[in-house]
Design a protein around this motif. Sequence first.
Motif, PDB file in Angstrom:
ATOM      1  N   GLN A 246       3.867   3.650  -5.371  1.00  0.00           N
ATOM      2  CA  GLN A 246       3.304   2.485  -4.689  1.00  0.00           C
ATOM      3  C   GLN A 246       2.918   2.839  -3.249  1.00  0.00           C
ATOM      4  OE1 GLN A 246       6.195  -0.672  -4.806  1.00  0.00           O
ATOM      5  NE2 GLN A 246       6.049  -0.944  -7.017  1.00  0.00           N
ATOM      6  N   ARG A 247       3.818   3.509  -2.569  1.00  0.00           N
ATOM      7  CA  ARG A 247       3.576   3.828  -1.161  1.00  0.00           C
ATOM      8  C   ARG A 247       2.421   4.801  -0.999  1.00  0.00           C
ATOM      9  NH1 ARG A 247       3.583   1.376   3.489  1.00  0.00           N
ATOM     10  NH2 ARG A 247       3.750   2.812   5.241  1.00  0.00           N
ATOM     11  N   LEU A 248       2.388   5.817  -1.841  1.00  0.00           N
ATOM     12  CA  LEU A 248       1.319   6.809  -1.753  1.00  0.00           C
ATOM     13  C   LEU A 248      -0.042   6.170  -2.029  1.00  0.00           C
ATOM     14  CD1 LEU A 248       2.986   9.897  -3.459  1.00  0.00           C
ATOM     15  CD2 LEU A 248       2.335   9.684  -1.051  1.00  0.00           C
ATOM     16  N   PHE A 249      -0.083   5.279  -3.018  1.00  0.00           N
ATOM     17  CA  PHE A 249      -1.359   4.639  -3.335  1.00  0.00           C
ATOM     18  C   PHE A 249      -1.798   3.717  -2.189  1.00  0.00           C
ATOM     19  CE2 PHE A 249      -4.003   1.378  -5.467  1.00  0.00           C
ATOM     20  CZ  PHE A 249      -5.007   2.211  -5.925  1.00  0.00           C
ATOM     21  N   TYR A 250      -0.843   3.005  -1.605  1.00  0.00           N
ATOM     22  CA  TYR A 250      -1.161   2.142  -0.465  1.00  0.00           C
ATOM     23  C   TYR A 250      -1.709   2.967   0.700  1.00  0.00           C
ATOM     24  CZ  TYR A 250      -0.471  -0.891   3.588  1.00  0.00           C
ATOM     25  OH  TYR A 250      -0.666  -1.608   4.747  1.00  0.00           O
ATOM     26  N   TYR A 286     -14.173  -6.277   1.436  1.00  0.00           N
ATOM     27  CA  TYR A 286     -13.132  -5.744   2.302  1.00  0.00           C
ATOM     28  C   TYR A 286     -12.568  -4.467   1.672  1.00  0.00           C
ATOM     29  CZ  TYR A 286     -10.435  -8.339  -1.166  1.00  0.00           C
ATOM     30  OH  TYR A 286      -9.943  -8.824  -2.356  1.00  0.00           O
ATOM     31  N   ASN A 287     -11.794  -3.715   2.413  1.00  0.00           N
ATOM     32  CA  ASN A 287     -11.242  -2.459   1.920  1.00  0.00           C
ATOM     33  C   ASN A 287     -10.020  -2.689   1.039  1.00  0.00           C
ATOM     34  OD1 ASN A 287     -13.119  -0.783   3.224  1.00  0.00           O
ATOM     35  ND2 ASN A 287     -11.933  -0.801   5.130  1.00  0.00           N
ATOM     36  N   PRO A 288      -9.738  -1.742   0.160  1.00  0.00           N
ATOM     37  CA  PRO A 288      -8.543  -1.864  -0.684  1.00  0.00           C
ATOM     38  C   PRO A 288      -7.274  -2.012   0.144  1.00  0.00           C
ATOM     39  CG  PRO A 288      -9.954  -0.090  -1.483  1.00  0.00           C
ATOM     40  CD  PRO A 288     -10.520  -0.532  -0.162  1.00  0.00           C
ATOM     41  N   TRP A 289      -6.451  -2.968  -0.257  1.00  0.00           N
ATOM     42  CA  TRP A 289      -5.175  -3.297   0.361  1.00  0.00           C
ATOM     43  C   TRP A 289      -5.299  -3.980   1.716  1.00  0.00           C
ATOM     44  CZ3 TRP A 289      -1.097  -4.967  -1.514  1.00  0.00           C
ATOM     45  CH2 TRP A 289      -0.480  -4.401  -2.631  1.00  0.00           C
ATOM     46  N   ASP A 290      -6.525  -4.388   2.103  1.00  0.00           N
ATOM     47  CA  ASP A 290      -6.609  -5.356   3.195  1.00  0.00           C
ATOM     48  C   ASP A 290      -6.089  -6.694   2.689  1.00  0.00           C
ATOM     49  OD1 ASP A 290      -7.623  -3.497   4.886  1.00  0.00           O
ATOM     50  OD2 ASP A 290      -9.665  -4.281   4.926  1.00  0.00           O
ATOM     51  N   ASN A 388       2.896  -5.562   0.299  1.00  0.00           N
ATOM     52  CA  ASN A 388       2.181  -4.431  -0.305  1.00  0.00           C
ATOM     53  C   ASN A 388       3.029  -3.679  -1.325  1.00  0.00           C
ATOM     54  OD1 ASN A 388       3.984  -3.362   1.483  1.00  0.00           O
ATOM     55  ND2 ASN A 388       2.604  -1.815   2.308  1.00  0.00           N
ATOM     56  N   SER A 389       4.202  -4.210  -1.645  1.00  0.00           N
ATOM     57  CA  SER A 389       5.041  -3.659  -2.710  1.00  0.00           C
ATOM     58  C   SER A 389       6.002  -4.763  -3.145  1.00  0.00           C
ATOM     59  CB  SER A 389       5.783  -2.406  -2.248  1.00  0.00           C
ATOM     60  OG  SER A 389       6.562  -2.666  -1.105  1.00  0.00           O
ATOM     61  N   SER A 390       6.962  -4.429  -3.966  1.00  0.00           N
ATOM     62  CA  SER A 390       7.821  -5.464  -4.536  1.00  0.00           C
ATOM     63  C   SER A 390       8.615  -6.211  -3.469  1.00  0.00           C
ATOM     64  CB  SER A 390       8.784  -4.840  -5.548  1.00  0.00           C
ATOM     65  OG  SER A 390       8.092  -4.402  -6.692  1.00  0.00           O
TER      66      SER A 390
END
Length: 493
Positions: A246-250, A286-290, A388-390
Amino acid sequence: MPDKANDILDVLIIGAGVSGIGCACYLTREQPYRNWRILEARERIGGTWDLFRYPGIRSDSDLYTFSYAFKPWDSPNSIASAGEILEYLNETVEEYDLENRIDFGQKVLTADWNSQRGYWTVTVEDGTQFFARWIFGAAGYYDYEHGFRPHFENEERFEGPIIHPQFWPEDFDYSGKHIAVIGSGATAVTIVPSMTDKAAHVTQIQRTPTYIVPRPKQDKLALFFRKWLPAKTAHALTRWKNIRIQRLFYLYCQTFPKHARKTIMRMNKRHLPEDYPIKTHFNPPYNPWDQRLCAVPDADFFSDIRKEKVSIVTGQIDQFIPEGVQMTTGERVEADAIILATGLKLQMFGGVELTVDNVPVETGEKLVYRGMMLDGVPNFCFAQGYTNSSWTLKVGLVCEHFCELLDKMDEQGASICTPMRPADESQNRPLLDFDAGYVKRAADMLPKQGKGFPWEMNDSFMVDRKAFRTREVLQPELKLSNPEQMHTQEAAE
């Protein structure tokens, strides 16, 4: 006032959802000598997972990270239904013998702190009062009584039902009907493929697209671990694997947004019909994870598009018409029913009005200390998960730290703990530094975060975990005292 000292709880937990049950378990495990109770406004546990009853209601996070660290997730499904999550929570309540310490139907209206007495007076809707040295706010940040409900031109002309998912009618039969779902967030992306089993056709109407990422419903590596390893070991390994992924993808999305956009669109393309207009319907501005990404288990959303059970219309709504919805382009979406998956309304601490020595706490003006307390508010802790995660990852850290803080206070002989805002701390970024509509709408009422430790909200579990476990529990910003000390000081002044 309480009749005797035993009537004053050590901790009063507000809310019997994921956070409240988690806090109760940590207190049971780490602080078995504490006297605590949970007040729950509804008649059942589960919070959000019991409130929402729309078709397909499920997790958006994998359950190996959304579940508690101390209780393995034993369903084969990594992306799980609300029913599975409720079953897990009920098991937890039973295993930790919590039910007799939960008071249902107790909606908290006010909580008043008295510095001379050193405890909170908590008043519920029927006038009953509870007294507690600490409050742990575990009611989340959704307004359970009101969803976000924009007005559409000529709504009254539409001849069918208009339904908000937060208030899904139990008797709504959509068999053979044409359904229009307005919205592009997680709720819409969940509802759309979940209604195709009975509906004649489902059309999603979105003003702007959302990033949608297909994810396997089951985690094959987790199932492999479970087959060969003890349950706790398998759970821990899968949990740490998923936390890192999750963190790496974020970080990938935040660092290389253009490349991440192309990657997500390629993922979408693999699951969509050839020549499908991806740039129209799956290309957010918008950008991913905005904003939070939407996960779809086993690509069900895309599968129903391929099977022509689902259509997407992207653009501005002009008005409702008797037959459905008319877009500004003139295109008409015929519908027998319209679902308004238009979002949620936020409120802090379940809407409880806080006062400290008869002065109302203006939540929007407060800074958050270590992501769990408010400056100037004594003996008040709350659960605020990650965006941005659980959610539960942060809640677990907060509950662990809360128990450690109680122990440290006992060692110091103190009963009151108040975070004190430094005079030079002028930063006021929103608590949720997140570009989502429901967050922007509530920006004024949300607490703020400052610059640097301990006033900054981290978005990384790994960073938070290190900070909670390596930095001292009693930071200089925490003022420890006792009611007698405060009374003596006031008299001297």
